[in-house]
Design an enzyme around this catalytic site. Structure first.
Site, mmCIF file in Angstrom:
data_model
loop_
_atom_site.group_PDB
_atom_site.id
_atom_site.type_symbol
_atom_site.label_atom_id
_atom_site.label_comp_id
_atom_site.label_asym_id
_atom_site.label_seq_id
_atom_site.Cartn_x
_atom_site.Cartn_y
_atom_site.Cartn_z
ATOM 1 N N THR A 159 -8.246 6.779 -2.063
ATOM 2 C CA THR A 159 -9.631 6.312 -2.165
ATOM 3 C C THR A 159 -10.582 7.462 -1.868
ATOM 4 O O THR A 159 -11.726 7.447 -2.316
ATOM 5 C CB THR A 159 -9.903 5.144 -1.184
ATOM 6 O OG1 THR A 159 -9.363 5.491 0.099
ATOM 7 C CG2 THR A 159 -9.277 3.866 -1.670
ATOM 8 N N LYS A 186 -14.288 8.603 -3.474
ATOM 9 C CA LYS A 186 -15.488 8.990 -2.709
ATOM 10 C C LYS A 186 -15.988 10.352 -3.162
ATOM 11 O O LYS A 186 -17.192 10.575 -3.325
ATOM 12 C CB LYS A 186 -15.165 9.022 -1.203
ATOM 13 C CG LYS A 186 -14.864 7.650 -0.624
ATOM 14 C CD LYS A 186 -14.099 7.708 0.706
ATOM 15 C CE LYS A 186 -13.425 6.359 0.960
ATOM 16 N NZ LYS A 186 -12.431 6.425 2.056
ATOM 17 N N LYS A 190 -7.811 14.281 4.265
ATOM 18 C CA LYS A 190 -6.947 13.095 4.266
ATOM 19 C C LYS A 190 -5.898 13.299 5.343
ATOM 20 O O LYS A 190 -5.798 14.390 5.908
ATOM 21 C CB LYS A 190 -6.265 12.939 2.903
ATOM 22 C CG LYS A 190 -5.613 14.253 2.411
ATOM 23 C CD LYS A 190 -4.978 14.121 1.034
ATOM 24 C CE LYS A 190 -5.946 14.224 -0.107
ATOM 25 N NZ LYS A 190 -6.114 12.970 -0.825
ATOM 26 N N ARG A 191 -5.115 12.236 5.642
ATOM 27 C CA ARG A 191 -4.022 12.405 6.587
ATOM 28 C C ARG A 191 -3.128 13.577 6.164
ATOM 29 O O ARG A 191 -2.967 13.842 4.976
ATOM 30 C CB ARG A 191 -3.179 11.120 6.679
ATOM 31 C CG ARG A 191 -3.863 9.996 7.413
ATOM 32 C CD ARG A 191 -4.125 10.338 8.865
ATOM 33 N NE ARG A 191 -2.884 10.372 9.617
ATOM 34 C CZ ARG A 191 -2.531 9.464 10.511
ATOM 35 N NH1 ARG A 191 -3.320 8.432 10.777
ATOM 36 N NH2 ARG A 191 -1.388 9.567 11.159
ATOM 37 N N LYS A 221 1.355 14.450 0.447
ATOM 38 C CA LYS A 221 -0.001 14.777 -0.027
ATOM 39 C C LYS A 221 -0.138 16.267 -0.350
ATOM 40 O O LYS A 221 -1.113 16.693 -0.951
ATOM 41 C CB LYS A 221 -1.038 14.347 1.014
ATOM 42 C CG LYS A 221 -1.073 12.826 1.231
ATOM 43 C CD LYS A 221 -2.079 12.447 2.309
ATOM 44 C CE LYS A 221 -2.064 10.963 2.667
ATOM 45 N NZ LYS A 221 -2.763 10.124 1.690
ATOM 46 N N HIS A 238 0.796 -1.233 0.000
ATOM 47 C CA HIS A 238 0.000 0.000 0.000
ATOM 48 C C HIS A 238 0.821 1.271 0.000
ATOM 49 O O HIS A 238 0.257 2.368 0.071
ATOM 50 C CB HIS A 238 -0.933 0.046 1.210
ATOM 51 C CG HIS A 238 -2.001 -0.994 1.185
ATOM 52 N ND1 HIS A 238 -3.238 -0.770 0.618
ATOM 53 C CD2 HIS A 238 -2.012 -2.266 1.640
ATOM 54 C CE1 HIS A 238 -3.975 -1.862 0.743
ATOM 55 N NE2 HIS A 238 -3.249 -2.793 1.359
HETATM 56 C C1 26V Z 1 2.352 2.212 8.414
HETATM 57 C C2 26V Z 1 2.471 2.177 9.782
HETATM 58 C C3 26V Z 1 3.798 1.938 10.334
HETATM 59 C C4 26V Z 1 3.790 1.601 11.807
HETATM 60 C C5 26V Z 1 2.798 2.398 12.597
HETATM 61 C C6 26V Z 1 1.399 2.328 12.057
HETATM 62 C C7 26V Z 1 1.341 2.369 10.587
HETATM 63 C C8 26V Z 1 0.143 2.573 9.978
HETATM 64 C C9 26V Z 1 0.037 2.605 8.608
HETATM 65 C C10 26V Z 1 1.141 2.424 7.814
HETATM 66 C C11 26V Z 1 1.065 2.422 6.341
HETATM 67 C C12 26V Z 1 -0.056 3.132 5.821
HETATM 68 C C13 26V Z 1 -0.214 2.793 4.394
HETATM 69 C C14 26V Z 1 -1.480 3.351 3.831
HETATM 70 O O1 26V Z 1 -2.426 3.698 4.519
HETATM 71 N N1 26V Z 1 -1.490 3.412 2.537
HETATM 72 C C15 26V Z 1 -2.616 3.919 1.809
HETATM 73 O O2 26V Z 1 -3.377 2.793 1.382
HETATM 74 C C16 26V Z 1 -4.531 3.169 0.674
HETATM 75 C C17 26V Z 1 -5.310 1.908 0.383
HETATM 76 O O3 26V Z 1 -4.623 1.117 -0.517
HETATM 77 C C18 26V Z 1 -4.140 3.922 -0.580
HETATM 78 O O4 26V Z 1 -5.311 4.344 -1.226
HETATM 79 C C19 26V Z 1 -3.291 5.138 -0.233
HETATM 80 O O5 26V Z 1 -2.814 5.754 -1.415
HETATM 81 C C20 26V Z 1 -2.120 4.703 0.616
HETATM 82 O O6 26V Z 1 -1.399 5.831 1.085
#
Ligand code: 26V
Length: 817
Positions: free
Chosen positions: A659, A663, A551-552, A557, A360
């Site tokens: 995503t 939406k 978004k975050r 971004k 992701h």
């Molecule tokens: C990494 C970590 C590292 C440790 C702490 C907690 C944590 C939480 C999340 C992540 C990775 C986040 C990756 C993510 O959310 N990617 C998003 O995934 C979406 C669904 O596929 C995609 O639409 C977004 O472009 C992408 O940024």
């Protein structure tokens, strides 16, 4: 035990029947009567009445899954961003109106009740929400799918803005109890940590461990327009011994309790950080805790109907939502080899047939690796298994690449540069039969850039499955005005066949339809405006252009690109207030990772710019800037339907898919965006003329970087941009305080502007001009908005899940009888 048929009431769902159920649930479930019931109690009683109606379907689906001996999909995810369940369940059951009537007859306003339900916010952002959309689609398509995750007691933190700064407070979402879950104290597994390994009778044993129990909590996931349901099973940590008895016995009560607390901490909280993960050890414990319980559970379920592992790969598919659950691979190997005594090669063959992995993000800092020393201490047996997998893999790879030592170093599961680390993405790729990215561009970049060595070694393994969103929550539930308009014109089928929306294309020039479409959007804008007024004391005009970036908060971004443009616009309005300005409300929302300082400073900047702009009498309604605190699923449902413009402005090559972009377009917003992630495919689907595409392409980003990018030059040459940056640096938005935003200035001008904000600025500003021009022509704008809705059929998560089911998991829908 003999099975006697239970004699239970078949529940009708007329308003009368619901009213009776709610009354029963209030009396016998909540233990109150109408005199003592608080609104919370009504919600609880009503939720239980709804849940009762789901359970019959749930039992039936589960029974049919057994009878048909189906192949099951296990969707492993550290995050499920579910949001609220009440309205969603009512719509799935088709009893929304009836419930409304039942509650009204009890003197209860359903609208107010639904607002009381806390969000289940067990996720950070896109990845977690995708998992929730997938659960909805799997159930709707009757795919036998099980979601597996952690029942965090504290979900995503609550964001407050105090004196302009983000302040995080804990989200104890279970405070009022959770009517949707079924605790399963009889389903518990022991999960081990630490200790050491020994050889005994030709097998490895893992001994002298500490342990914790994982207890299951089940939630019903209803399908829409089908009686099929699925299960989300979340694990909660329970101490193996209630109290440390020896400490208790010695009168050391504090120590007796502490040990229990310590082990139960494993499932206490969601890691609210996707940039600099703190408490890495606890995070690793969480990851292992959850996959160990899950692997034990799925083996047990398989063994209920099979006595050998012979058909395991035919009956089980395990999907890894990013690398967070990758320890499931060595855990399944351990269970097969050490516990069930399956020979190593046979076990490895099975593993490679059942696992699949979705990546992701390609942001290097988000690719998980674990320190070998930490693994030695916490999971010694798993580390041995990983080393053994690596040895086998490297031997085979080495032959394939003609013993090219550089390639071998690059693909090894162990990063040997400096402190040795295990590369979780490599482990996932080596063990999986399929590996996918989440948009065409992202999958291409994975194959050609980030994992190209692996793509050569395993050419058939890499594939793409573009993300999608569930139209039930994101259109039917979020926008009643638009969905009933669509129903009236093309019928109600789009909820389960989103391609039906193409029929709207013919209506784009129908003046009556366009007028109603515009009116539906306006109602949603008024709803948001009322909320902004009520919650923030902020007045916005519903005829202004509502411009959303939700978004975050992250540098990639590029909220900063948006803010810079806002400042430039502000300066221009002040210089020429009499010009014919298109009134705009620029809305931001999103959380910053708690340790991500610059992201927090960006929030501060947005707030400070808003303070200045919104109180400038020269500006009036021409421009408003709003930061809405505590963005989450429920706020998204309120905000997204109110958007005219959707900001999707990441640097090309950084947003895996997005995503939110889907939406917003599905709700009739026009996108201003870069050729990044799924924007590219949305552009193909809705037509470039209905979007505002700008900026560098992914290849151009790479070229510009290689040829030497000089942001300071752009700063010097673009006068309007320079003024904005100087204002930021000079304290113009921070009461003369020049320090508050100096890092932002330097990041962009002096420290390399890693996400090329300045490089894309001029193109962005120009695209924004085109936005204004289109918005002035209300007919043209609405026609484009309709084309956006009409083109979004492909982005249903039903399509996404059908692709996973056919091409990756090879599972068939349950034959629902
Ligand atoms: C990494 C970590 C590292 C440790 C702490 C907690 C944590 C939480 C999340 C992540 C990775 C986040 C990756 C993510 O959310 N990617 C998003 O995934 C979406 C669904 O596929 C995609 O639409 C977004 O472009 C992408 O940024």
């Amino acid at each position: 035990m003999t099975a006697v048929d239970l004699e239970f009431d078949q529940l009708n769902s007329t308003a009368d029947a619901l009213r009776r159920s709610i009354s029963n649930r209030m009396m016998y479930g909540v233990g109150k009567d109408a005199v003592t019931a608080r609104p919370q109690d009504w919600l609880h009683a009503a939720a239980l009445a709804v849940r009762d109606r789901l359970v019959a379907r749930w039992m039936k689906t589960t029974r049919q899954q057994y009878e048909q001996d189906v192949k099951r999909v296990y969707y492993l995810s550290m995050e499920f961003l579910i949001g609220r369940t009440f309205t969603n369940a009512l719509l799935a059951l088709g009893i929304y109106e009836q419930m409304n009537e039942a509650l009204a007859s009890l003197g209860v306003d359903m609208g107010a009740l639904t607002e009381l339900e806390p969000d289940a916010a067990l996720g950070n952002g896109g990845l977690g929400r995708l998992a929730a959309c997938f659960l909805d689609s799997m159930a709707t398509l009757a795919i036998p799918g099980f979601g597996y995750g952690i029942r965090y007691e504290y979900g995503m933190f609550r964001q407050q803005i105090v004196d302009g700064e983000q302040v995080e407070t804990p989200d104890y979402w279970l405070r009022a109890g959770n009517p949707w879950e079924f605790p399963r104290p009889e389903v518990q597994y022991v999960v081990h940590f630490g200790g050491r390994t020994i050889q005994r009778d030709g097998h490895v044993e893992w001994i002298e461990t500490e342990h914790v129990n994982a207890m299951a909590y089940d939630t019903v996931i209803p399908g829409y327009g089908t009686s099929a349901t699925n299960t989300l099973r979340l694990w909660s940590a329970r101490a193996t011994e209630e109290l440390d008895l020896s400490a208790f016995n010695q009168g050391d009560y504090r120590r007796a309790v502490e040990a229990k607390e310590h082990s139960e901490n494993v499932s206490r909280l969601l890691y609210p950080d996707d940039s600099t993960p703190a408490g890495r050890e606890l995070r690793l414990r969480q990851e292992y805790f959850f996959v160990s319980a899950t692997m034990q559970d799925l083996i047990r379920r398989y063994h209920r109907t099979h006595s050998t592992f012979g058909r395991f790969a035919e009956k089980v598919a395990i999907h890894l939502n990013d690398t967070h659950p990758v320890l499931a691979i060595p855990e399944l190997m351990r269970l097969l080899v050490d516990v069930h005594h399956v020979p190593w090669d046979r076990a490895w063959q099975m593993v490679q047939q059942v696992f699949s992995y979705t990546n992701h993000t390609l942001m290097p800092e988000a690719l998980e690796t674990w320190d070998v020393d930490l693994l030695t201490r916490l999971l010694p047996r798993h580390l041995e298994i990983i080393f053994d997998i690596n040895a086998d893999f490297l031997k085979q790879a080495s032959e394939q690449v003609g013993h090219d030592i550089e390639v071998i170093r690059r693909v090894s599961l162990i990063d040997e540069y400096g402190q040795r680390r295990v590369r979780m993405a490599h482990l996932a790729i080596v063990a999986s039969q399929k590996v996918n990215g989440v948009s065409k561009l992202h999958s291409q970049l994975m194959e050609r850039e980030f994992f190209s060595d692996f793509a050569r070694l395993f050419p058939d393994r890499f594939t793409n499955v573009t993300n999608g969103i569930t139209p039930r929550r994101w259109l039917a539930q979020a926008s009643q005005p638009l969905s009933s308009l669509i129903d009236a014109r093309i019928g109600t089928h789009w909820r389960t066949d989103l391609l039906e929306l193409t029929k709207l294309r013919e209506l784009k020039d129908d003046p009556a339809f366009a007028a109603e479409f515009h009116a539906a959007k306006r109602r949603n804008k008024i709803r948001l405006a009322q909320r902004l007024l009520h919650d923030m004391g902020c007045t916005v005009h519903p005829d202004a252009l509502f411009d959303l970036q939700v978004k975050r908060i992250h540098e990639y971004k590029r909220q900063l690109l948006n803010v810079l443009h806002v400042i430039v616009r502000y300066n221009r309005i002040r210089a020429n207030p009499e010009d014919d300005w298109v009134p705009r409300v620029v809305v931001f929302a999103g959380k910053a990772a708690s340790a991500y300082k610059l992201a927090k400073t960006i929030i501060r900047l947005i707030g400070d710019v808003g303070e200045k702009v919104n109180h400038d009498p020269l500006v009036g309604d021409r421009l408003k800037v709003v930061f809405v605190p505590n963005y989450g699923v429920s706020l998204a449902e309120l905000m997204i339907p109110a958007a005219d413009l959707s900001e999707q402005i990441s640097m090309a090559g950084t947003e895996a898919s997005g995503t939110g972009n889907m939406k917003l377009a599905l709700n009739g917003a026009l996108t201003i965006g870069t050729m990044d992630g799924a924007n590219i495919e949305i552009c193909e689907a809705v037509g470039r003329e209905n979007m505002f595409i700008f900026g560098l392409m992914a290849e151009e980003v790479v070229e510009l970087r290689a040829s030497g990018y000089r942001p300071r030059r752009i700063y010097e040459e673009n006068e309007a941009l320079r003024l904005a940056l100087d204002q930021i640096r000079g304290g113009y938005f921070s009461n003369g305080n020049p320090h508050r935003f100096s890092d932002i200035f330097h990041t962009l001008v002096d420290w390399g502007d890693h996400y090329m904000v300045l490089a894309d600025f001029a193109a962005y500003a120009q695209a924004q001009e085109a936005v204004d021009a289109r918005f002035r022509d209300s007919r043209a704008w609405t026609a484009s908005a309709i084309e956006n809705v009409a083109g979004m059929g492909r982005f249903s998560s039903d399509r996404t899940i059908a692709e996973y089911a056919n091409e990756i998991w090879r599972v068939k829908p349950l034959d629902v009888q």
